[in-house]
Design a protein around this motif. Structure first.
Motif, PDB file in Angstrom:
ATOM      1  N   THR A  57      -1.253   2.926   2.144  1.00  0.00           N
ATOM      2  CA  THR A  57      -0.797   2.014   3.182  1.00  0.00           C
ATOM      3  C   THR A  57      -0.020   2.741   4.267  1.00  0.00           C
ATOM      4  OG1 THR A  57       1.231   1.493   1.967  1.00  0.00           O
ATOM      5  CG2 THR A  57      -0.684   0.082   1.582  1.00  0.00           C
ATOM      6  N   TYR A  58      -0.097   2.198   5.471  1.00  0.00           N
ATOM      7  CA  TYR A  58       0.657   2.694   6.606  1.00  0.00           C
ATOM      8  C   TYR A  58       1.182   1.509   7.389  1.00  0.00           C
ATOM      9  CZ  TYR A  58      -1.874   6.969   5.491  1.00  0.00           C
ATOM     10  OH  TYR A  58      -2.396   8.054   4.839  1.00  0.00           O
ATOM     11  N   TYR A  59       2.345   1.687   7.998  1.00  0.00           N
ATOM     12  CA  TYR A  59       2.998   0.619   8.738  1.00  0.00           C
ATOM     13  C   TYR A  59       3.509   1.118  10.078  1.00  0.00           C
ATOM     14  CZ  TYR A  59       3.122  -1.738   4.211  1.00  0.00           C
ATOM     15  OH  TYR A  59       2.779  -2.320   3.011  1.00  0.00           O
ATOM     16  N   GLU A  60       3.446   0.244  11.057  1.00  0.00           N
ATOM     17  CA  GLU A  60       4.102   0.510  12.317  1.00  0.00           C
ATOM     18  C   GLU A  60       5.611   0.518  12.064  1.00  0.00           C
ATOM     19  OE1 GLU A  60       6.078  -0.004  15.971  1.00  0.00           O
ATOM     20  OE2 GLU A  60       5.894  -1.718  14.618  1.00  0.00           O
ATOM     21  N   ASP A  61       6.313   1.382  12.767  1.00  0.00           N
ATOM     22  CA  ASP A  61       7.720   1.603  12.466  1.00  0.00           C
ATOM     23  C   ASP A  61       8.558   0.323  12.501  1.00  0.00           C
ATOM     24  OD1 ASP A  61       8.039   4.899  14.019  1.00  0.00           O
ATOM     25  OD2 ASP A  61       7.375   4.291  12.024  1.00  0.00           O
ATOM     26  N   SER A  62       8.258  -0.562  13.419  1.00  0.00           N
ATOM     27  CA  SER A  62       9.093  -1.739  13.593  1.00  0.00           C
ATOM     28  C   SER A  62       8.986  -2.737  12.437  1.00  0.00           C
ATOM     29  CB  SER A  62       8.759  -2.445  14.908  1.00  0.00           C
ATOM     30  OG  SER A  62       7.474  -3.030  14.868  1.00  0.00           O
ATOM     31  N   VAL A  63       7.962  -2.606  11.601  1.00  0.00           N
ATOM     32  CA  VAL A  63       7.789  -3.543  10.494  1.00  0.00           C
ATOM     33  C   VAL A  63       8.036  -2.901   9.139  1.00  0.00           C
ATOM     34  CG1 VAL A  63       6.100  -4.805  11.871  1.00  0.00           C
ATOM     35  CG2 VAL A  63       5.306  -3.214  10.108  1.00  0.00           C
ATOM     36  N   LYS A  64       8.286  -1.612   9.098  1.00  0.00           N
ATOM     37  CA  LYS A  64       8.541  -0.939   7.830  1.00  0.00           C
ATOM     38  C   LYS A  64       9.744  -1.547   7.130  1.00  0.00           C
ATOM     39  CE  LYS A  64       6.611   3.621   8.871  1.00  0.00           C
ATOM     40  NZ  LYS A  64       6.922   5.054   9.105  1.00  0.00           N
ATOM     41  N   GLY A  65       9.576  -1.794   5.847  1.00  0.00           N
ATOM     42  CA  GLY A  65      10.635  -2.402   5.069  1.00  0.00           C
ATOM     43  C   GLY A  65      10.663  -3.906   5.127  1.00  0.00           C
ATOM     44  N   ARG A  66       9.909  -4.492   6.046  1.00  0.00           N
ATOM     45  CA  ARG A  66       9.855  -5.945   6.180  1.00  0.00           C
ATOM     46  C   ARG A  66       8.490  -6.520   5.816  1.00  0.00           C
ATOM     47  NH1 ARG A  66      10.397  -8.328  10.952  1.00  0.00           N
ATOM     48  NH2 ARG A  66       9.548  -6.568  12.148  1.00  0.00           N
ATOM     49  N   PHE A  67       7.437  -5.793   6.150  1.00  0.00           N
ATOM     50  CA  PHE A  67       6.073  -6.250   5.899  1.00  0.00           C
ATOM     51  C   PHE A  67       5.457  -5.440   4.773  1.00  0.00           C
ATOM     52  CE2 PHE A  67       4.949  -7.861  10.460  1.00  0.00           C
ATOM     53  CZ  PHE A  67       6.094  -8.635  10.465  1.00  0.00           C
ATOM     54  N   THR A  68       4.598  -6.079   4.000  1.00  0.00           N
ATOM     55  CA  THR A  68       3.870  -5.415   2.940  1.00  0.00           C
ATOM     56  C   THR A  68       2.412  -5.833   2.988  1.00  0.00           C
ATOM     57  OG1 THR A  68       5.825  -5.389   1.499  1.00  0.00           O
ATOM     58  CG2 THR A  68       3.689  -4.990   0.466  1.00  0.00           C
ATOM     59  N   ILE A  69       1.532  -4.850   3.057  1.00  0.00           N
ATOM     60  CA  ILE A  69       0.106  -5.127   3.045  1.00  0.00           C
ATOM     61  C   ILE A  69      -0.435  -4.890   1.636  1.00  0.00           C
ATOM     62  CG2 ILE A  69      -0.601  -2.782   3.712  1.00  0.00           C
ATOM     63  CD1 ILE A  69      -2.790  -4.093   5.445  1.00  0.00           C
ATOM     64  N   SER A  70      -1.390  -5.697   1.240  1.00  0.00           N
ATOM     65  CA  SER A  70      -2.008  -5.544  -0.065  1.00  0.00           C
ATOM     66  C   SER A  70      -3.445  -6.036   0.000  1.00  0.00           C
ATOM     67  CB  SER A  70      -1.228  -6.300  -1.147  1.00  0.00           C
ATOM     68  OG  SER A  70      -1.201  -7.689  -0.880  1.00  0.00           O
ATOM     69  N   ARG A  71      -4.218  -5.661  -1.000  1.00  0.00           N
ATOM     70  CA  ARG A  71      -5.598  -6.131  -1.044  1.00  0.00           C
ATOM     71  C   ARG A  71      -5.958  -6.499  -2.468  1.00  0.00           C
ATOM     72  NH1 ARG A  71      -8.962  -1.612   1.533  1.00  0.00           N
ATOM     73  NH2 ARG A  71     -10.719  -3.027   1.054  1.00  0.00           N
ATOM     74  N   ASP A  72      -6.860  -7.445  -2.583  1.00  0.00           N
ATOM     75  CA  ASP A  72      -7.399  -7.860  -3.865  1.00  0.00           C
ATOM     76  C   ASP A  72      -8.909  -7.758  -3.733  1.00  0.00           C
ATOM     77  OD1 ASP A  72      -8.326  -9.118  -6.159  1.00  0.00           O
ATOM     78  OD2 ASP A  72      -6.730 -10.611  -6.160  1.00  0.00           O
ATOM     79  N   ASN A  73      -9.449  -6.650  -4.204  1.00  0.00           N
ATOM     80  CA  ASN A  73     -10.878  -6.414  -4.026  1.00  0.00           C
ATOM     81  C   ASN A  73     -11.737  -7.409  -4.802  1.00  0.00           C
ATOM     82  OD1 ASN A  73     -10.357  -4.256  -2.341  1.00  0.00           O
ATOM     83  ND2 ASN A  73     -10.558  -2.720  -3.958  1.00  0.00           N
ATOM     84  N   ALA A  74     -11.216  -7.921  -5.909  1.00  0.00           N
ATOM     85  CA  ALA A  74     -11.963  -8.908  -6.677  1.00  0.00           C
ATOM     86  C   ALA A  74     -12.118 -10.214  -5.916  1.00  0.00           C
ATOM     87  CB  ALA A  74     -11.289  -9.159  -8.019  1.00  0.00           C
ATOM     88  N   LYS A  75     -11.164 -10.516  -5.047  1.00  0.00           N
ATOM     89  CA  LYS A  75     -11.202 -11.745  -4.269  1.00  0.00           C
ATOM     90  C   LYS A  75     -11.630 -11.518  -2.825  1.00  0.00           C
ATOM     91  CE  LYS A  75      -7.598 -14.053  -6.958  1.00  0.00           C
ATOM     92  NZ  LYS A  75      -6.264 -14.710  -6.901  1.00  0.00           N
ATOM     93  N   ASN A  76     -11.887 -10.279  -2.459  1.00  0.00           N
ATOM     94  CA  ASN A  76     -12.260  -9.933  -1.081  1.00  0.00           C
ATOM     95  C   ASN A  76     -11.215 -10.420  -0.079  1.00  0.00           C
ATOM     96  OD1 ASN A  76     -14.628  -8.813  -2.085  1.00  0.00           O
ATOM     97  ND2 ASN A  76     -15.952  -9.859  -0.601  1.00  0.00           N
TER      98      ASN A  76
END
Length: 123
Positions: A57-76
């Motif tokens: 994962t990578y984040y734009e600096d202004s959202v680091k620590g506040r936003f979290t990206i995730s994926r569920d490949n089984a659910k697309n």
């Protein structure tokens, strides 16, 4: 062909949270880098976050620590958990897919885009 549909946007007070989701069609979802971009009125589309096929994962600096990206490949699906929201986070949020992508921040490399979902953060 990949179709992306975002959901979860809405109106929230500053300091609140929202969770955005992007549902993808297709059989090869796991092979795509999945990114979130946003575009505020009068501004160009900007990178927010990306998760690649090995879940880096990578984040734009202004959202680091506040936003979290995730994926569920089984659910697309790919999600963006947004906490401690600020008025400057107000924008239309788009998910995007890049086949076999490494997770770049440049919007031009993403082949597939969703329609966007509005996030409004009030003060």
């Amino acid at each position: 062909q990949v179709q992306l549909v975002e959901s979860g946007g809405g109106l929230v007070q500053a300091g609140g949270s929202l969770r955005l989701s992007c549902a993808a069609s297709g059989r090869t979802f796991s092979n795509y880098a999945m990114a979130w971009f946003r575009q505020a009125p009068g501004k160009e589309r900007e990178f927010v976050s990306v998760i690649n096929y090995i879940r880096t994962t990578y984040y734009e600096d202004s959202v680091k620590g506040r936003f979290t990206i995730s994926r569920d490949n089984a659910k697309n699906t790919v999600s963006l958990q947004m906490n401690s929201l600020k008025p400057e986070d107000t924008a239309v949020y788009f998910c995007a897919a890049d086949y076999l992508g490494l997770g770049r921040r440049e919007s031009i490399v993403y082949e597939y885009w969703g329609q966007g979902t509005q996030v409004t953060v009030s003060s």
